[in-house]
Motif scaffolding. Structure first.
Motif, mmCIF file in Angstrom:
data_model
loop_
_atom_site.group_PDB
_atom_site.id
_atom_site.type_symbol
_atom_site.label_atom_id
_atom_site.label_comp_id
_atom_site.label_asym_id
_atom_site.label_seq_id
_atom_site.Cartn_x
_atom_site.Cartn_y
_atom_site.Cartn_z
ATOM 1 N N VAL A 94 71.410 42.155 76.659
ATOM 2 C CA VAL A 94 71.584 41.391 75.423
ATOM 3 C C VAL A 94 70.840 40.066 75.567
ATOM 4 N N PHE A 95 70.299 39.588 74.455
ATOM 5 C CA PHE A 95 69.704 38.264 74.420
ATOM 6 C C PHE A 95 70.063 37.636 73.081
ATOM 7 N N PHE A 96 69.806 36.362 72.954
ATOM 8 C CA PHE A 96 70.139 35.616 71.746
ATOM 9 C C PHE A 96 68.878 34.943 71.232
ATOM 10 N N VAL A 97 68.750 34.895 69.907
ATOM 11 C CA VAL A 97 67.607 34.234 69.285
ATOM 12 C C VAL A 97 68.134 33.219 68.291
ATOM 13 N N ALA A 98 67.585 31.992 68.361
ATOM 14 C CA ALA A 98 68.011 30.910 67.478
ATOM 15 C C ALA A 98 66.806 30.349 66.733
ATOM 16 N N THR A 99 67.003 30.113 65.437
ATOM 17 C CA THR A 99 65.973 29.520 64.585
ATOM 18 C C THR A 99 66.647 28.585 63.587
ATOM 19 N N ALA A 100 65.842 27.730 62.985
ATOM 20 C CA ALA A 100 66.349 26.836 61.944
ATOM 21 C C ALA A 100 65.188 26.400 61.070
ATOM 22 N N ALA A 101 65.512 26.075 59.859
ATOM 23 C CA ALA A 101 64.551 25.435 58.958
ATOM 24 C C ALA A 101 64.930 23.958 58.891
ATOM 25 N N ALA A 102 64.141 23.142 58.218
ATOM 26 C CA ALA A 102 64.430 21.713 58.141
ATOM 27 C C ALA A 102 65.793 21.452 57.508
ATOM 28 N N ASP A 103 66.116 22.221 56.498
ATOM 29 C CA ASP A 103 67.410 22.102 55.831
ATOM 30 C C ASP A 103 68.121 23.441 55.917
ATOM 31 N N GLY A 104 69.425 23.409 55.807
ATOM 32 C CA GLY A 104 70.174 24.657 55.796
ATOM 33 C C GLY A 104 70.798 24.973 57.140
ATOM 34 N N ARG A 105 71.256 26.171 57.238
ATOM 35 C CA ARG A 105 71.993 26.628 58.414
ATOM 36 C C ARG A 105 71.074 26.926 59.590
ATOM 37 N N ILE A 106 71.621 26.771 60.787
ATOM 38 C CA ILE A 106 70.973 27.227 62.008
ATOM 39 C C ILE A 106 71.397 28.673 62.187
ATOM 40 N N ASN A 107 70.459 29.526 62.540
ATOM 41 C CA ASN A 107 70.780 30.939 62.758
ATOM 42 C C ASN A 107 70.754 31.238 64.252
ATOM 43 N N LEU A 108 71.789 31.913 64.733
ATOM 44 C CA LEU A 108 71.877 32.348 66.116
ATOM 45 C C LEU A 108 72.328 33.798 66.105
ATOM 46 N N SER A 109 71.474 34.693 66.604
ATOM 47 C CA SER A 109 71.754 36.125 66.532
ATOM 48 C C SER A 109 71.721 36.770 67.904
ATOM 49 N N PRO A 110 72.725 37.607 68.201
ATOM 50 C CA PRO A 110 72.648 38.418 69.420
ATOM 51 C C PRO A 110 71.786 39.644 69.143
ATOM 52 N N LYS A 111 71.047 40.079 70.141
ATOM 53 C CA LYS A 111 70.178 41.248 70.005
ATOM 54 C C LYS A 111 70.388 42.167 71.200
ATOM 55 N N GLY A 112 70.331 43.449 70.938
ATOM 56 C CA GLY A 112 70.494 44.429 71.996
ATOM 57 C C GLY A 112 69.418 45.479 71.946
ATOM 58 N N TYR A 113 69.749 46.656 72.432
ATOM 59 C CA TYR A 113 68.811 47.763 72.596
ATOM 60 C C TYR A 113 67.687 47.327 73.530
ATOM 61 N N ASP A 114 66.795 48.205 73.794
ATOM 62 C CA ASP A 114 65.645 47.898 74.640
ATOM 63 C C ASP A 114 64.541 47.386 73.725
ATOM 64 N N SER A 115 64.724 46.176 73.208
ATOM 65 C CA SER A 115 63.855 45.692 72.139
ATOM 66 C C SER A 115 63.001 44.488 72.504
ATOM 67 N N PHE A 116 63.245 43.835 73.626
ATOM 68 C CA PHE A 116 62.516 42.613 73.997
ATOM 69 C C PHE A 116 61.385 42.956 74.959
ATOM 70 N N ARG A 117 60.234 42.348 74.750
ATOM 71 C CA ARG A 117 59.091 42.571 75.624
ATOM 72 C C ARG A 117 58.429 41.247 76.005
ATOM 73 N N VAL A 118 58.078 41.145 77.286
ATOM 74 C CA VAL A 118 57.209 40.069 77.750
ATOM 75 C C VAL A 118 55.796 40.627 77.623
ATOM 76 N N LEU A 119 55.021 40.070 76.723
ATOM 77 C CA LEU A 119 53.676 40.564 76.447
ATOM 78 C C LEU A 119 52.627 39.915 77.343
ATOM 79 N N SER A 120 52.925 38.707 77.801
ATOM 80 C CA SER A 120 52.085 37.979 78.750
ATOM 81 C C SER A 120 52.930 36.805 79.246
ATOM 82 N N PRO A 121 52.463 36.055 80.230
ATOM 83 C CA PRO A 121 53.251 34.889 80.671
ATOM 84 C C PRO A 121 53.501 33.870 79.559
#
Length: 186
Positions: free
Chosen positions: A21-48
């Motif tokens: 599992v990993f977590f991803v967080a994003t925000a815009a200048a205004d509004g809510r901060i988003n924090l989402s848990p992610k699973g499955y085999d979905s994350f990749r390191v494409l390069s350093p």
């Protein structure tokens, strides 16, 4: 003690590869901060200096919306086993959809699932590791198959209609929608 790095090294990549599992967080200048848990085999390191994850349709599309107006993204991995460690990746991201020119080159790094919507791609600004001593020990049992089953059980037209209806974030930021249906994948 926190340490900062300019890019991912072999130790970071190894730690990331062991996390279910990993977590991803994003925000815009205004509004809510988003924090989402992610699973499955979905994350990749494409390069350093570049990472990405395969994003399935879910309850919203906040990450995409925030990245379209701000670009800042943080990924967090917690080692729930030994050694204790937290790893954060800070970067600038964007959504790559199936209709985008670079989709075919990127998607080859991933296993697509029913419900595949986009790839979230990020160029790394910095990497931070910290002790993680306050993170509990936990063991991975299994993935939930519910999201993949829900997507696989929908007819293509129903899935596209549902997906196409999600044109804005919860704070009203517009999003781009996929033009492709990824149905049941054997």
């Amino acid at each position: 003690m926190a340490e900062f790095f300019d890019a991912l090294d072999e130790r970071h990549v190894e730690m990331i590869g062991k996390q279910p599992v990993f977590f991803v967080a994003t925000a815009a200048a205004d509004g809510r901060i988003n924090l989402s848990p992610k699973g499955y085999d979905s994350f990749r390191v494409l390069s350093p200096g570049r990472v990405g994850y395969l994003d399935l349709g879910g309850s919203g599309n906040e990450t995409h919306a925030h990245l379209s107006v701000d670009g800042r993204v943080t990924f967090m991995f917690c080692n729930f086993e030994q050694p204790a460690q937290i790893l954060r990746i800070y970067g600038r991201g964007r959504a790559v959809l199936p209709q985008d020119a670079e989709w075919d080159d990127l998607v080859r790094h991933f296993q697509t699932f029913a419900g595949t919507r986009q790839i979230i791609l990020a160029d790394i600004d910095s990497v931070q590791t910290s002790c993680g001593w306050g993170v509990p020990f936990m063991s991975f049992d299994r993935e939930r198959e519910t999201l993949k089953k829900a997507h696989a059980g929908m007819a293509a037209d129903a899935w596209m209609e549902k997906t196409q209806a999600r044109t804005h974030s919860i704070d009203g930021i517009p999003t781009r929608m996929t033009d492709r249906y990824f149905g049941p994948i054997d």
